[in-house]
Design a protein around this motif. Sequence first.
Motif, PDB file in Angstrom:
ATOM      1  N   GLU A  18      -6.100  -6.609  -0.283  1.00  0.00           N
ATOM      2  CA  GLU A  18      -5.875  -5.664   0.816  1.00  0.00           C
ATOM      3  C   GLU A  18      -4.379  -5.495   1.076  1.00  0.00           C
ATOM      4  OE1 GLU A  18      -6.848  -4.887   5.538  1.00  0.00           O
ATOM      5  OE2 GLU A  18      -7.813  -6.584   4.556  1.00  0.00           O
ATOM      6  N   HIS A  19      -3.640  -6.590   1.058  1.00  0.00           N
ATOM      7  CA  HIS A  19      -2.193  -6.547   1.264  1.00  0.00           C
ATOM      8  C   HIS A  19      -1.543  -5.666   0.204  1.00  0.00           C
ATOM      9  CE1 HIS A  19       1.980  -8.009   1.401  1.00  0.00           C
ATOM     10  NE2 HIS A  19       1.721  -8.348   2.652  1.00  0.00           N
ATOM     11  N   HIS A  20      -1.978  -5.816  -1.036  1.00  0.00           N
ATOM     12  CA  HIS A  20      -1.427  -5.020  -2.134  1.00  0.00           C
ATOM     13  C   HIS A  20      -1.715  -3.529  -1.951  1.00  0.00           C
ATOM     14  CE1 HIS A  20      -0.190  -3.939  -6.172  1.00  0.00           C
ATOM     15  NE2 HIS A  20      -1.360  -3.350  -6.344  1.00  0.00           N
ATOM     16  N   VAL A  21      -2.947  -3.202  -1.571  1.00  0.00           N
ATOM     17  CA  VAL A  21      -3.330  -1.802  -1.350  1.00  0.00           C
ATOM     18  C   VAL A  21      -2.480  -1.191  -0.234  1.00  0.00           C
ATOM     19  CG1 VAL A  21      -5.200  -0.303  -0.534  1.00  0.00           C
ATOM     20  CG2 VAL A  21      -5.666  -2.054  -2.254  1.00  0.00           C
ATOM     21  N   LEU A  22      -2.291  -1.936   0.840  1.00  0.00           N
ATOM     22  CA  LEU A  22      -1.469  -1.448   1.947  1.00  0.00           C
ATOM     23  C   LEU A  22      -0.012  -1.278   1.515  1.00  0.00           C
ATOM     24  CD1 LEU A  22      -2.926  -3.568   4.882  1.00  0.00           C
ATOM     25  CD2 LEU A  22      -3.314  -1.137   4.425  1.00  0.00           C
ATOM     26  N   ASP A  23       0.471  -2.205   0.704  1.00  0.00           N
ATOM     27  CA  ASP A  23       1.841  -2.110   0.210  1.00  0.00           C
ATOM     28  C   ASP A  23       2.024  -0.850  -0.637  1.00  0.00           C
ATOM     29  OD1 ASP A  23       4.444  -3.343   0.118  1.00  0.00           O
ATOM     30  OD2 ASP A  23       4.050  -3.795  -1.988  1.00  0.00           O
ATOM     31  N   GLU A  24       1.040  -0.539  -1.463  1.00  0.00           N
ATOM     32  CA  GLU A  24       1.108   0.687  -2.264  1.00  0.00           C
ATOM     33  C   GLU A  24       1.158   1.928  -1.369  1.00  0.00           C
ATOM     34  OE1 GLU A  24      -2.240   0.437  -4.905  1.00  0.00           O
ATOM     35  OE2 GLU A  24      -1.033  -0.525  -6.469  1.00  0.00           O
ATOM     36  N   ARG A  25       0.363   1.924  -0.310  1.00  0.00           N
ATOM     37  CA  ARG A  25       0.366   3.067   0.608  1.00  0.00           C
ATOM     38  C   ARG A  25       1.717   3.196   1.308  1.00  0.00           C
ATOM     39  NH1 ARG A  25      -0.252   8.097   1.752  1.00  0.00           N
ATOM     40  NH2 ARG A  25      -0.770   8.527   3.912  1.00  0.00           N
ATOM     41  N   LEU A  26       2.311   2.076   1.698  1.00  0.00           N
ATOM     42  CA  LEU A  26       3.634   2.128   2.319  1.00  0.00           C
ATOM     43  C   LEU A  26       4.670   2.707   1.360  1.00  0.00           C
ATOM     44  CD1 LEU A  26       4.236  -1.138   4.385  1.00  0.00           C
ATOM     45  CD2 LEU A  26       4.070   1.212   5.203  1.00  0.00           C
ATOM     46  N   HIS A  27       4.594   2.315   0.102  1.00  0.00           N
ATOM     47  CA  HIS A  27       5.522   2.864  -0.890  1.00  0.00           C
ATOM     48  C   HIS A  27       5.305   4.366  -1.056  1.00  0.00           C
ATOM     49  CE1 HIS A  27       7.585  -0.727  -2.177  1.00  0.00           C
ATOM     50  NE2 HIS A  27       6.436  -1.368  -2.267  1.00  0.00           N
ATOM     51  N   GLU A  28       4.053   4.781  -1.012  1.00  0.00           N
ATOM     52  CA  GLU A  28       3.762   6.214  -1.097  1.00  0.00           C
ATOM     53  C   GLU A  28       4.342   6.957   0.100  1.00  0.00           C
ATOM     54  OE1 GLU A  28      -0.100   9.157  -0.866  1.00  0.00           O
ATOM     55  OE2 GLU A  28      -0.387   7.160  -1.719  1.00  0.00           O
ATOM     56  N   ALA A  30       6.852   6.103   1.808  1.00  0.00           N
ATOM     57  CA  ALA A  30       8.311   6.051   1.713  1.00  0.00           C
ATOM     58  C   ALA A  30       8.869   7.174   0.846  1.00  0.00           C
ATOM     59  CB  ALA A  30       8.752   4.693   1.181  1.00  0.00           C
ATOM     60  N   THR A  31       8.038   7.769   0.022  1.00  0.00           N
ATOM     61  CA  THR A  31       8.514   8.866  -0.834  1.00  0.00           C
ATOM     62  C   THR A  31       8.572  10.186  -0.081  1.00  0.00           C
ATOM     63  OG1 THR A  31       6.308   9.475  -1.659  1.00  0.00           O
ATOM     64  CG2 THR A  31       7.531   7.770  -2.892  1.00  0.00           C
ATOM     65  N   HIS A  32       7.968  10.239   1.100  1.00  0.00           N
ATOM     66  CA  HIS A  32       7.993  11.470   1.897  1.00  0.00           C
ATOM     67  C   HIS A  32       9.349  11.597   2.592  1.00  0.00           C
ATOM     68  CE1 HIS A  32       3.322  11.474   2.459  1.00  0.00           C
ATOM     69  NE2 HIS A  32       3.676  11.194   1.233  1.00  0.00           N
ATOM     70  N   PRO A  33       9.975  12.751   2.484  1.00  0.00           N
ATOM     71  CA  PRO A  33      11.269  12.923   3.153  1.00  0.00           C
ATOM     72  C   PRO A  33      11.157  12.811   4.676  1.00  0.00           C
ATOM     73  CG  PRO A  33      10.660  14.921   1.930  1.00  0.00           C
ATOM     74  CD  PRO A  33       9.571  13.927   1.732  1.00  0.00           C
ATOM     75  N   HIS A  34      10.050  13.293   5.217  1.00  0.00           N
ATOM     76  CA  HIS A  34       9.796  13.209   6.659  1.00  0.00           C
ATOM     77  C   HIS A  34       8.327  12.875   6.868  1.00  0.00           C
ATOM     78  CE1 HIS A  34      13.712  14.974   7.464  1.00  0.00           C
ATOM     79  NE2 HIS A  34      13.435  15.909   6.566  1.00  0.00           N
ATOM     80  N   LEU A  35       8.073  11.962   7.790  1.00  0.00           N
ATOM     81  CA  LEU A  35       6.692  11.604   8.092  1.00  0.00           C
ATOM     82  C   LEU A  35       6.183  12.429   9.265  1.00  0.00           C
ATOM     83  CD1 LEU A  35       6.795   7.696   7.864  1.00  0.00           C
ATOM     84  CD2 LEU A  35       6.076   9.323   6.105  1.00  0.00           C
ATOM     85  N   THR A  36       4.913  12.832   9.170  1.00  0.00           N
ATOM     86  CA  THR A  36       4.288  13.474  10.318  1.00  0.00           C
ATOM     87  C   THR A  36       4.052  12.404  11.380  1.00  0.00           C
ATOM     88  OG1 THR A  36       2.035  13.064   9.546  1.00  0.00           O
ATOM     89  CG2 THR A  36       3.098  15.112   8.796  1.00  0.00           C
ATOM     90  N   ASP A  37       3.677  12.817  12.565  1.00  0.00           N
ATOM     91  CA  ASP A  37       3.365  11.839  13.616  1.00  0.00           C
ATOM     92  C   ASP A  37       2.235  10.919  13.172  1.00  0.00           C
ATOM     93  OD1 ASP A  37       5.326  12.884  15.249  1.00  0.00           O
ATOM     94  OD2 ASP A  37       3.942  14.068  16.478  1.00  0.00           O
ATOM     95  N   ASP A  38       1.217  11.492  12.530  1.00  0.00           N
ATOM     96  CA  ASP A  38       0.094  10.680  12.054  1.00  0.00           C
ATOM     97  C   ASP A  38       0.530   9.695  10.971  1.00  0.00           C
ATOM     98  OD1 ASP A  38      -1.706  11.856  13.786  1.00  0.00           O
ATOM     99  OD2 ASP A  38      -2.523  13.243  12.292  1.00  0.00           O
ATOM    100  N   GLU A  39       1.383  10.144  10.068  1.00  0.00           N
ATOM    101  CA  GLU A  39       1.883   9.258   9.013  1.00  0.00           C
ATOM    102  C   GLU A  39       2.757   8.152   9.588  1.00  0.00           C
ATOM    103  OE1 GLU A  39       2.064  12.262   5.169  1.00  0.00           O
ATOM    104  OE2 GLU A  39       3.741  12.236   6.593  1.00  0.00           O
ATOM    105  N   SER A  40       3.539   8.485  10.577  1.00  0.00           N
ATOM    106  CA  SER A  40       4.383   7.478  11.222  1.00  0.00           C
ATOM    107  C   SER A  40       3.527   6.413  11.906  1.00  0.00           C
ATOM    108  CB  SER A  40       5.310   8.150  12.229  1.00  0.00           C
ATOM    109  OG  SER A  40       6.156   7.214  12.822  1.00  0.00           O
ATOM    110  N   LEU A  41       2.481   6.849  12.561  1.00  0.00           N
ATOM    111  CA  LEU A  41       1.545   5.914  13.198  1.00  0.00           C
ATOM    112  C   LEU A  41       0.853   5.061  12.138  1.00  0.00           C
ATOM    113  CD1 LEU A  41       0.147   4.895  15.760  1.00  0.00           C
ATOM    114  CD2 LEU A  41      -1.470   6.790  15.516  1.00  0.00           C
ATOM    115  N   GLU A  42       0.437   5.699  11.051  1.00  0.00           N
ATOM    116  CA  GLU A  42      -0.201   4.967   9.952  1.00  0.00           C
ATOM    117  C   GLU A  42       0.746   3.916   9.394  1.00  0.00           C
ATOM    118  OE1 GLU A  42      -2.217   5.731   5.553  1.00  0.00           O
ATOM    119  OE2 GLU A  42      -1.135   7.367   6.534  1.00  0.00           O
TER     120      GLU A  42
END
Length: 64
Positions: A18-28, A30-42
């Motif tokens: 689970e930690h690894h899956v979450l880490d992958e999502r965080l890296h994904e 991080a590739t966004h130039p700007h996060l939406t409010d929902d992405e920032s909350l996520e």
Amino acid sequence: MIEAESQAADRIRTLANEHHVLDERLHELATHPHLTDDESLEETRIKKRKLALKDELTRLSHES
């Protein structure tokens, strides 16, 4: 005793996965130039969950 160790090892693997899956999502995210409010909350929720998982993994590894 062996069954308890096996269960603990299974739990550690599950939490680590689970930690690894979450880490992958965080890296994904991080590739966004700007996060939406929902992405920032996520992102915040993922970071908190990863910390909780790390604490639980540390606790379990010390018990083993």
